[in-house]
Design a protein around this motif. Structure first.
Motif, PDB file in Angstrom:
ATOM      1  N   ALA A 360       0.861  -1.180   0.000  1.00 44.83           N
ATOM      2  CA  ALA A 360       0.000   0.000   0.000  1.00 44.83           C
ATOM      3  C   ALA A 360       0.895   1.227   0.000  1.00 44.83           C
ATOM      4  CB  ALA A 360      -0.883   0.013   1.241  1.00 44.83           C
ATOM      5  N   TYR A 361       0.597   2.196  -0.842  1.00 41.55           N
ATOM      6  CA  TYR A 361       1.333   3.464  -0.762  1.00 41.55           C
ATOM      7  C   TYR A 361       0.929   4.135   0.530  1.00 41.55           C
ATOM      8  CZ  TYR A 361       2.946   2.878  -5.515  1.00 41.55           C
ATOM      9  OH  TYR A 361       3.572   2.400  -6.620  1.00 41.55           O
ATOM     10  N   PRO A 362       1.842   4.889   1.136  1.00 41.04           N
ATOM     11  CA  PRO A 362       1.559   5.481   2.450  1.00 41.04           C
ATOM     12  C   PRO A 362       0.226   6.224   2.448  1.00 41.04           C
ATOM     13  CG  PRO A 362       3.805   5.966   1.751  1.00 41.04           C
ATOM     14  CD  PRO A 362       3.144   5.275   0.623  1.00 41.04           C
ATOM     15  N   PRO A 366      -4.295  -0.724  -0.108  1.00 36.07           N
ATOM     16  CA  PRO A 366      -3.344  -1.609  -0.782  1.00 36.07           C
ATOM     17  C   PRO A 366      -3.583  -1.580  -2.291  1.00 36.07           C
ATOM     18  CG  PRO A 366      -4.369  -2.737   1.058  1.00 36.07           C
ATOM     19  CD  PRO A 366      -5.077  -1.425   0.919  1.00 36.07           C
ATOM     20  N   VAL A 367      -2.507  -1.539  -3.061  1.00 38.25           N
ATOM     21  CA  VAL A 367      -2.648  -1.612  -4.511  1.00 38.25           C
ATOM     22  C   VAL A 367      -2.186  -2.970  -5.023  1.00 38.25           C
ATOM     23  CG1 VAL A 367      -2.480   0.863  -4.889  1.00 38.25           C
ATOM     24  CG2 VAL A 367      -0.416  -0.509  -4.897  1.00 38.25           C
ATOM     25  N   LEU A 368      -1.516  -3.734  -4.173  1.00 34.68           N
ATOM     26  CA  LEU A 368      -1.228  -5.136  -4.486  1.00 34.68           C
ATOM     27  C   LEU A 368      -1.714  -5.968  -3.311  1.00 34.68           C
ATOM     28  CD1 LEU A 368       2.382  -5.263  -6.015  1.00 34.68           C
ATOM     29  CD2 LEU A 368       0.196  -5.421  -7.205  1.00 34.68           C
ATOM     30  N   SER A 389      -3.404  -0.986 -12.580  1.00 31.65           N
ATOM     31  CA  SER A 389      -3.655  -2.280 -11.944  1.00 31.65           C
ATOM     32  C   SER A 389      -2.531  -2.655 -10.991  1.00 31.65           C
ATOM     33  CB  SER A 389      -3.838  -3.354 -13.008  1.00 31.65           C
ATOM     34  OG  SER A 389      -2.718  -3.384 -13.863  1.00 31.65           O
ATOM     35  N   GLY A 390      -1.375  -2.028 -11.109  1.00 31.81           N
ATOM     36  CA  GLY A 390      -0.293  -2.303 -10.161  1.00 31.81           C
ATOM     37  C   GLY A 390       0.954  -2.892 -10.789  1.00 31.81           C
ATOM     38  N   LYS A 391       1.098  -2.784 -12.086  1.00 28.11           N
ATOM     39  CA  LYS A 391       2.249  -3.389 -12.765  1.00 28.11           C
ATOM     40  C   LYS A 391       3.551  -2.684 -12.379  1.00 28.11           C
ATOM     41  CE  LYS A 391       0.515  -2.468 -16.824  1.00 28.11           C
ATOM     42  NZ  LYS A 391      -0.738  -1.789 -16.455  1.00 28.11           N
ATOM     43  N   THR A 392       3.520  -1.365 -12.446  1.00 28.18           N
ATOM     44  CA  THR A 392       4.741  -0.630 -12.094  1.00 28.18           C
ATOM     45  C   THR A 392       5.097  -0.859 -10.635  1.00 28.18           C
ATOM     46  OG1 THR A 392       4.235   1.036 -13.753  1.00 28.18           O
ATOM     47  CG2 THR A 392       5.751   1.682 -12.026  1.00 28.18           C
ATOM     48  N   THR A 393       4.073  -0.917  -9.798  1.00 26.99           N
ATOM     49  CA  THR A 393       4.314  -1.181  -8.388  1.00 26.99           C
ATOM     50  C   THR A 393       5.030  -2.519  -8.217  1.00 26.99           C
ATOM     51  OG1 THR A 393       2.272   0.028  -7.951  1.00 26.99           O
ATOM     52  CG2 THR A 393       3.158  -1.293  -6.154  1.00 26.99           C
ATOM     53  N   LEU A 394       4.584  -3.500  -8.957  1.00 28.00           N
ATOM     54  CA  LEU A 394       5.206  -4.821  -8.914  1.00 28.00           C
ATOM     55  C   LEU A 394       6.681  -4.709  -9.302  1.00 28.00           C
ATOM     56  CD1 LEU A 394       3.815  -7.663  -8.501  1.00 28.00           C
ATOM     57  CD2 LEU A 394       4.044  -7.940 -10.966  1.00 28.00           C
TER      58      LEU A 394
ATOM     59  N   GLY B 490       2.381  14.955 -10.539  1.00 26.10           N
ATOM     60  CA  GLY B 490       1.436  13.846 -10.438  1.00 26.10           C
ATOM     61  C   GLY B 490       2.052  12.513 -10.081  1.00 26.10           C
ATOM     62  N   THR B 491       3.076  12.546  -9.201  1.00 30.15           N
ATOM     63  CA  THR B 491       3.783  11.292  -8.903  1.00 30.15           C
ATOM     64  C   THR B 491       2.913  10.245  -8.227  1.00 30.15           C
ATOM     65  OG1 THR B 491       4.652  12.558  -7.068  1.00 30.15           O
ATOM     66  CG2 THR B 491       6.211  11.889  -8.768  1.00 30.15           C
ATOM     67  N   SER B 492       1.771  10.630  -7.688  1.00 25.42           N
ATOM     68  CA  SER B 492       0.991   9.622  -6.988  1.00 25.42           C
ATOM     69  C   SER B 492       0.056   8.862  -7.927  1.00 25.42           C
ATOM     70  CB  SER B 492       0.211  10.260  -5.837  1.00 25.42           C
ATOM     71  OG  SER B 492      -0.699  11.189  -6.358  1.00 25.42           O
ATOM     72  N   LEU B 493       0.214   9.085  -9.206  1.00 27.61           N
ATOM     73  CA  LEU B 493      -0.632   8.358 -10.157  1.00 27.61           C
ATOM     74  C   LEU B 493       0.220   7.420 -11.006  1.00 27.61           C
ATOM     75  CD1 LEU B 493      -2.884  11.254 -11.465  1.00 27.61           C
ATOM     76  CD2 LEU B 493      -3.415   9.551  -9.716  1.00 27.61           C
ATOM     77  N   SER B 494      -0.425   6.440 -11.621  1.00 30.74           N
ATOM     78  CA  SER B 494       0.312   5.586 -12.546  1.00 30.74           C
ATOM     79  C   SER B 494       0.459   6.328 -13.872  1.00 30.74           C
ATOM     80  CB  SER B 494      -0.421   4.268 -12.745  1.00 30.74           C
ATOM     81  OG  SER B 494      -1.434   4.413 -13.718  1.00 30.74           O
ATOM     82  N   GLY B 495       1.389   5.849 -14.699  1.00 32.93           N
ATOM     83  CA  GLY B 495       1.663   6.532 -15.967  1.00 32.93           C
ATOM     84  C   GLY B 495       0.416   6.688 -16.819  1.00 32.93           C
ATOM     85  N   GLY B 496      -0.377   5.643 -16.910  1.00 34.52           N
ATOM     86  CA  GLY B 496      -1.581   5.697 -17.717  1.00 34.52           C
ATOM     87  C   GLY B 496      -2.600   6.661 -17.138  1.00 34.52           C
ATOM     88  N   GLN B 497      -2.649   6.705 -15.810  1.00 30.34           N
ATOM     89  CA  GLN B 497      -3.600   7.614 -15.171  1.00 30.34           C
ATOM     90  C   GLN B 497      -3.242   9.067 -15.464  1.00 30.34           C
ATOM     91  OE1 GLN B 497      -3.176   6.070 -11.197  1.00 30.34           O
ATOM     92  NE2 GLN B 497      -4.914   4.680 -11.401  1.00 30.34           N
ATOM     93  N   ARG B 498      -1.939   9.343 -15.454  1.00 31.51           N
ATOM     94  CA  ARG B 498      -1.500  10.704 -15.783  1.00 31.51           C
ATOM     95  C   ARG B 498      -1.913  11.069 -17.204  1.00 31.51           C
ATOM     96  NH1 ARG B 498       3.064   9.573 -12.517  1.00 31.51           N
ATOM     97  NH2 ARG B 498       4.354   8.752 -14.204  1.00 31.51           N
TER      98      ARG B 498
HETATM   99  N1  LIG Z   1       3.404   7.245  -5.299  1.00 35.10           N
HETATM  100  C1  LIG Z   1       2.144   6.828  -5.230  1.00 35.10           C
HETATM  101  N2  LIG Z   1       1.376   7.195  -4.200  1.00 35.10           N
HETATM  102  C2  LIG Z   1       0.096   6.774  -4.097  1.00 35.10           C
HETATM  103  N3  LIG Z   1      -0.508   5.990  -4.976  1.00 35.10           N
HETATM  104  C3  LIG Z   1       0.197   5.577  -6.031  1.00 35.10           C
HETATM  105  C4  LIG Z   1       1.554   5.979  -6.219  1.00 35.10           C
HETATM  106  N4  LIG Z   1       2.015   5.417  -7.359  1.00 35.10           N
HETATM  107  C5  LIG Z   1       0.977   4.699  -7.866  1.00 35.10           C
HETATM  108  N5  LIG Z   1      -0.115   4.788  -7.076  1.00 35.10           N
HETATM  109  C6  LIG Z   1      -1.412   4.130  -7.297  1.00 35.10           C
HETATM  110  O1  LIG Z   1      -1.199   2.749  -7.298  1.00 35.10           O
HETATM  111  C7  LIG Z   1      -1.973   2.113  -8.292  1.00 35.10           C
HETATM  112  C8  LIG Z   1      -1.081   1.231  -9.174  1.00 35.10           C
HETATM  113  O2  LIG Z   1      -0.165   2.044  -9.871  1.00 35.10           O
HETATM  114  P1  LIG Z   1       0.893   1.452 -10.882  1.00 35.10           P
HETATM  115  O3  LIG Z   1       1.780   2.561 -11.277  1.00 35.10           O
HETATM  116  O4  LIG Z   1       1.511   0.245 -10.300  1.00 35.10           O
HETATM  117  O5  LIG Z   1      -0.036   1.040 -12.109  1.00 35.10           O
HETATM  118  P2  LIG Z   1       0.333   0.400 -13.492  1.00 35.10           P
HETATM  119  O6  LIG Z   1      -0.344  -0.879 -13.557  1.00 35.10           O
HETATM  120  O7  LIG Z   1       1.791   0.405 -13.699  1.00 35.10           O
HETATM  121  O8  LIG Z   1      -0.349   1.427 -14.469  1.00 35.10           O
HETATM  122  P3  LIG Z   1       0.106   1.984 -15.896  1.00 35.10           P
HETATM  123  O9  LIG Z   1      -0.244   0.941 -16.867  1.00 35.10           O
HETATM  124  O10 LIG Z   1      -0.746   3.186 -16.058  1.00 35.10           O
HETATM  125  O11 LIG Z   1       1.554   2.289 -15.823  1.00 35.10           O
HETATM  126  C9  LIG Z   1      -2.666   3.228  -9.072  1.00 35.10           C
HETATM  127  O12 LIG Z   1      -3.993   3.295  -8.672  1.00 35.10           O
HETATM  128  C10 LIG Z   1      -1.950   4.481  -8.653  1.00 35.10           C
HETATM  129  O13 LIG Z   1      -2.826   5.567  -8.580  1.00 35.10           O
END
Ligand SMILES: Nc1ncnc2c1ncn2[C@@H]1O[C@H](COP(=O)(O)OP(=O)(O)OP(=O)(O)O)[C@@H](O)[C@H]1O
Ligand SMILES: Nc1ncnc2c1ncn2[C@@H]1O[C@H](COP(=O)(O)OP(=O)(O)OP(=O)(O)O)[C@@H](O)[C@H]1O
Ligand SMILES: [Mg+2]
Lengths: 594, 606
Positions: A360-362, A366-368, A389-394, B490-498
């Motif tokens: 979970a981001y602070p 939880p995102v994973l 969906s959380g790919k980059t987080t992974l 917008g660092t708290s979003l994912s790339g696609g969300q941005r």
């Molecule tokens: N630094 C952050 N702080 C809070 N929430 C975040 C942060 N980074 C990502 N998130 C949230 O976590 C979730 C997963 O983000 P993530 O970047 O893993 O997605 P992704 O699957 O890689 O998406 P994309 O295909 O757009 O790159 C998203 O809902 C995003 O808003």
């Protein structure tokens, strides 16, 4: 996990100074000598006016004829004192400058390094402008104080002590009066110091905010222009500039006010000495001459007190800056490098294992969720899933840019948290979603991947990736300047450069996060084929929106809303349908004519 | 990397002194009232310092001595003593507050003026200028340089205030004994000489120090900007060394400057004292020859010691000059930069829903690069959709930046509804055209702020735009919905969300011409189709004109017309089917995902 920087608000002024000196040991080096010079120059400063006065008064004033020999002696003494003062001041100031600048350079560098050691999340939450201000202007503030303030404060205290002793020699009662007159000032100093400290804390903070406000439209210049929002942007900047101005003015007002109190106390003390002198004199305890001499002594006391209060008040700005720099150093690096105590990963293709990983981001949900994943060495894995969906987080967990909230990530069975960074970064490389390049040449950027790479190595890497023709199209080849953040290259070219950089690093586990998303299809397929060859004998994890990557992978992992919902080879998943079936169908749809 | 290094390091000392006063002149002209208040404060302070001595004398003569003589305490006298001392002290405190606060306010106001001017300039100057000036440098211009420029304001009122004291003292000296006075006044040329030497030594060092400050800030900014790359490649140590090199250069320069200062300050302090000794030497001779009274020597000696303080405070002021002048020059260089875009006055009506875009014989190259676009000509008819297709680095993004006038063409023209873009009034273009850039840029603001960008848009419209861009889902899930702050970029979003927010930002303005630069890579194709459909309007009704840079066939297929860019020219244009047919390069590019026959690769090169 802490994502915000320590503001250092909790630590007091003395502690700030003490800890600051700990971080910059140079400040202590040779301090004895510097202090000796300071004492010498202070002595000189006392002797010079006395010698000059004596020469004038006694030498000339001595009944009619000037006393030439006395004057000669006194003038020689005065000249010598002037010389000694000047020389001692020179050495004192020069040594102070040297020690302060050396100490602060060390502090700057330590703070800079610590920013890089902070976890990615902390770096991201803090505004860049604010981070920059901590290693630039905050440190500059301290330097001013250290050079001109610190010593004056010490010397002033010494002078106050000396003056007190001399005054006691004349009359303890009047000395008491003087101290009582100054007591409210001394007592209120603590109060003012606290208020000033808070005020200057705000000032330093506003500097960071202001720098961020200024940097945003600079970095986002294209967006600002294409939406014609210059006015709105300027308003936001103006707001930040004004807030800084207001904070500074407020602090300055407090400084001026607290400084002026010293003068009032002095007036009080002068009056007090005369009044009580008269009262005591009527009793016969003291003579008129003594009272008048004492009135002169009070000025010796008042001078350093005012100097000291000025230094003390001015110091608050410096201390606020110092505190912010120390605040960085005090922010724990949560994602800790185990260093030499860790377990070095052996060379060779890596096996990946996620055990019950939740993240979970602070402050967020939880995102994973409970991710379990086992990937054999030598596998090419594609990770697909919808946006967010959380790919980059992974990927970030896999490369230990962050640690899981719960669960364990293992490479070759070793908990990532116990792998030294040197070994980890050597074996695992990620090409992030946004290909950041440094404002330098293509060559210099490639060298970030491998420090000792030769031009041949770089060209060879590019050739292996199928990018030799691209390099050939660049008129200046490896000397091509890439611009800030790589913006003098096209978006696709930026990604090519990032790929070359990563390939040069020659990792055993390559993590590609949309690494070719901006590259044209023909080139992407070519790179894809090249990577297929190159990742033989390694493990690779590729995140991609374009399903062509998935089709060619050994295994596909499908992430949906933070869970792994499907995994297996493309063909099998296609039969299975589900999320993957949908994603793939939509991909097919976009490749065909509607 | 620092392309803005000063060339003016070899300025003469005299000019530093002159320029230093000129810089102060600028400040005084800009803030005359505050300057007056703080100078009056300083004068008040000076006058009351003298008054203090007078009060002491008066008290001694009228209260203390009589009391000792009579042995009686005169309470009225004691009260008067208290009142006088306190009165003087309080007035003096007022003087101090006026002086210090005035100087502070003046300094901060000047800083604010120049920070505003500098940032206005940042907003006004063209993209090409920005590409040559690193962010860290610009931050340093707006911060450290502005601060340096106005640093001498702090000691200014004190120095001006004490000048009066100095003038009085000098006049008194001259009246007392001309010869001794002249000897004493030799201190002044000596001080000026010392100052000139100081400025000469110090100016180049300060120029270098300010430039290095900017470089330190530049390295820090860039390094923190690329922190993720540094981390993933494990280059923390090398980055630290890079920073340390600059920090050490700055340190060494500051130390050198410090040594110069360390020499200058004591010299300034010693000169008046030496003057006193010189006066003594001459004075004694004159007394021996009966040309002067011993009292005259005493007077002139004392007057000289009085002058010592103003000289020191002048010294503090002059000591700040080199840094100030350098800072001011660096700031002025930004303010003097030209090349901002010239605008016309045309402000077209919103007329029909779709704009007509004409691209006429466009040519462009970057400053030091080879020609990139040449003879690019095509039209986008109102309500039609045009796809621009080309290989990586073929100039598509450059083309879009010409279309929204981020840069002006070297040759040829872009016309909107028949008007050359250069003839449009500021802001007029943005009222009709919206660009979704290849890389989304988000501001440190709320979701609403990022979408509306200050425009007065009702929330329903924001939501509608978010829905179309498929961003409504995740925005609704954010803790504060539209009011959630996104953090820097917008660092708290994912790339696609941005990317989707950046799309919504364009859509909410209902542009008559929408330009999307490969901006939908993270958006599902159906979404893209929906966006395009929404923009095209219902059948029989004209919608917005759309220009998309795209690779996806589905997107391209939606276009009425495809422009195929190759080697900086329009290699071909027509419908997708036509191009597939007659342009093998085009077919290779867009069909790449479909067939993977290695032999096809040889068939066409990029
Ligand atoms: N630094 C952050 N702080 C809070 N929430 C975040 C942060 N980074 C990502 N998130 C949230 O976590 C979730 C997963 O983000 P993530 O970047 O893993 O997605 P992704 O699957 O890689 O998406 P994309 O295909 O757009 O790159 C998203 O809902 C995003 O808003
Ligand atoms: N600011 C700049 N200064 C110098 N050259 C530049 C600049 N921006 C782009 N270029 C060069 O111009 C060429 C075209 O860049 P552009 O971004 O227009 O390509 P593109 O077609 O959009 O590519 P992509 O598909 O990768 O986005 C590239 O070779 C690039 O190196
Ligand atoms: Mg592009």
């Amino acid at each position: 996990m802490s994502t915000t920087l320590d503001t250092g608000e909790e630590i007091g002024a003395w502690q700030t100074i003490r800890r600051g000196i700990e971080f910059s040991p140079e400040l202590r080096e040779g301090i004895g000598g510097t202090f000796a010079f300071a004492v010498l120059s202070t002595l000189g400063r006392v002797v010079v006016p006395i010698a000059v006065q004596q020469t004038l008064d006694r030498g000339l004033g001595a009944a009619g004829e000037p006393d030439l020999s006395f004057m000669g002696w006194m003038a020689t003494l005065a000249g010598a004192a002037i010389l000694v003062t000047a020389v001692a001041s020179y050495f004192m100031t020069a040594r102070l400058f040297t020690a302060a600048e050396r100490g602060l350079a060390t502090l700057r560098i330590k703070a800079f390094r610590h920013v890089h050691d902070l976890p990615l999340l902390t770096q991201n939450t803090e505004r860049r402008g604010a981070l920059v201000s901590r290693v630039t202007s905050d440190v500059d503030q301290v330097s001013q104080f250290l050079i001109f303030g610190g010593l004056i404060a010490v010397v002033s205290v010494g002078q106050i002590a000396i003056a007190t002793v001399v005054m006691l020699f004349y009359s303890w009662q009047l000395t008491l009066v003087v101290w009582i007159c100054f007591l409210p000032l001394f007592l209120s100093l603590r109060y003012f110091q606290r208020k000033l400290s808070a005020a200057y804390g705000i000032v330093r903070q506003q500097v960071g905010v202001m720098l961020s406000a200024i940097s945003e439209p600079v970095v986002g210049a294209a967006t600002v222009r294409s939406y014609a929002i210059e006015d709105r942007t300027q308003e936001r900047i103006d707001g930040a500039i004004d807030r800084y101005k207001q904070a500074s003015t407020k602090a300055q007002g407090l400084t001026a006010f607290s400084f002026s109190l010293g003068g009032v106390s002095a007036g009080l003390a002068n009056a007090g000495v005369l009044i009580f002198g008269v009262l005591l004199g009527v009793d016969g305890t003291i003579t008129a001459g003594e009272v008048l001499a004492f009135a002169f002594l009070v000025t010796l006391f008042v001078g350093p007190v005012q100097m000291g209060t000025q230094v003390l008040t001015d110091a608050q700005n410096a201390i606020a800056g110092w505190r912010r720099v120390i605040g960085i150093l005090d922010t724990p690096a949560d994602v800790v490098d185990p260093g030499a105590a860790g377990e070095v990963l052996p060379k060779g293709a890596v096996a990946i294992r996620f055990e019950d990983v939740t993240f979970a981001y602070p402050g967020g949900r939880p995102v994973l969720h409970d991710v379990d994943l086992d990937i054999a060495p030598n596998t090419r894995v594609a990770v697909v899933g919808e946006t967010g969906s959380g790919k980059t987080t992974l990927a970030k967990l896999l490369t230990r840019l962050m640690d899981p909230t719960s669960g364990v990530v293992r490479l070759d069975g070793v908990d990532l948290r116990t792998v030294p960074f040197s070994s980890l970064r050597d074996r695992v490389v990620m090409v992030p979603q946004e290909g950041f390049l440094f404002d330098s040449t293509l060559r210099a950027n490639a060298l970030y991947g491998k420090l000792d790479a030769t031009d041949e190595d770089i060209v060879a890497a590019a050739t292996e990736l199928g990018l030799a023709d691209w390099l050939d199209t660049l008129p200046r080849g490896l000397d091509t300047p890439v611009g800030q953040r790589g913006e003098s290259l096209s978006a696709g070219e930026r990604q090519l450069a990032a790929l070359i950089r990563a390939h040069l690093a020659d990792p055993d586990l390559l993590v590609l996060d949309e690494a070719t998303s901006a590259v044209d299809p023909a080139l992407e397929m070519r790179i894809g084929r090249a990577l297929e060859r190159l990742t033989r004998g390694r493990t690779s994890v590729t995140i991609a929106h374009r399903m062509s990557t998935a089709e060619n992978a050994d295994e596909v992992v499908v992430v949906d809303k933070g869970r792994i919902v499907q995994r297996g080879p493309h063909a099998a998943l296609l039969v299975e349908g589900g999320v993957y079936g949908r994603l793939h169908a939509s991909w097919i749809a976009q490749q065909s004519l509607l | 990397m620092s392309r803005t290094r000063d060339r003016s390091s070899s300025v003469s000392a005299g000019s530093t002194l002159r320029d230093g006063f000129a810089v102060l002149g600028v400040a005084i002209r800009r803030e005359p009232w505050i300057f007056t208040v703080s100078t009056l404060g300083s004068l008040l302070f000076g006058a009351l310092t003298v008054a203090d001595a007078w009060v002491l004398g008066w008290s001694t003569d009228h209260v203390v001595l009589p009391a000792f003589e009579t042995g009686e305490v005169g309470w009225g006298g004691l009260v008067a003593v208290l009142a006088l001392f306190l009165g003087v002290a309080i007035l003096r405190a007022v003087g101090i507050v006026a002086r210090r606060l005035g100087a502070g306010v003046m300094q901060y106001r000047m800083q604010a003026h120049y920070r505003r001017d500098v940032t206005r300039q940042y907003l006004r100057l063209p993209m090409s200028w920005h590409q040559k000036h690193p962010t860290g440098q610009l931050l340093s211009n707006a911060n450290a340089d502005v601060e340096a420029a106005w640093a001498p304001i702090a000691p200014l009122p004190m120095a001006v205030g004490t000048v009066a004291m100095m003038v009085i003292a000098v006049l008194q000296m001259l009246l007392t004994d001309l010869v001794m006075a002249l000897v004493g006044l030799l201190v002044f040329p000596a001080v000026i000489l010392a100052n000139l030497v100081f400025q000469r030594l110090q100016s180049p060092l300060m120029t270098r120090a300010q430039a290095l400050r900017a470089e330190v800030s530049e390295v820090a900014h860039e390094s923190f900007d690329g922190a993720q790359v540094v981390k993933t490649l494990g280059r923390e140590q090398e980055e630290t060394e890079r920073f340390a090199r600059k920090a050490h250069q700055l340190r060494d320069t500051n130390i050198k400057a410090g040594h110069v200062r360390a020499f200058f300050d004591p010299a300034l302090e010693a000169l008046p004292n030496l003057g006193v000794l010189a006066v003594l030497a001459v004075g004694v001779q004159r007394v021996l020859h009966g040309q002067a009274d011993p009292g005259d020597v005493v007077t002139i000696g004392y007057l000289l010691t009085i002058v010592a303080f103003p000289i020191r405070s002048l010294g503090w002021l002059l000591g700040e000059f080199p840094r100030s002048v350098v800072g001011f020059r660096r700031v002025s260089a930004v303010l003097a930069a030209t090349g901002e875009m010239q605008y016309g006055a045309a402000a077209p009506e919103r007329g029909r829903p779709g704009a007509l875009l004409e691209v006429d014989d466009l040519a462009y190259r970057y400053d030091d690069g080879p020609p990139l676009l040449e003879g690019v000509t095509f039209d986008a008819e109102p309500g039609r959709t045009v796809a621009v297709v080309g290989a990586t680095a073929s100039g598509k993004s450059t083309l879009t930046s010409l279309l929204v006038r981020l840069v002006d063409p070297r040759d040829g023209a872009v016309r909107l509804d028949g008007t050359d873009l250069r003839a449009l009034a500021p802001g007029a273009l943005a009222a009709h055209v919206a660009l979704v850039p290849q890389q989304a840029f988000l501001f440190d603001d709320t979701v609403r702020g990022n979408v509306a960008l200050g425009a007065d848009v009702p929330d329903e419209d924001v939501w509608a735009a978010l829905r179309t861009a498929q961003a409504d889902g995740f925005v609704a899930a954010l803790p504060d919905g539209l009011d959630t702050r996104l953090g820097e970029r917008g660092t708290s979003l994912s790339g696609g969300q941005r990317q989707r927010l950046s799309l919504a930002r364009a859509l909410v303005r209902r542009p008559r011409l929408l330009i999307m630069d490969d901006a939908t890579s993270a958006v599902d194709p159906e979404v893209e189709a929906r966006i395009l459909a929404a923009l095209r309007g219902t059948p029989g009704q004209e919608g917005s004109t759309v220009l998309v840079v795209a690779y996806r066939k589905a997107t391209i297929a939606l276009a009425d017309q495809v422009v195929y860019l190759r080697d900086g020219r329009v290699a071909d244009q027509g419908t997708h089917a036509e191009l597939l047919d007659r342009s093998p390069g085009y077919a290779h590019l867009v069909n790449a995902y479909e067939v993977e026959h290695p032999d096809e690769q040889a068939e066409v090169s990029r």
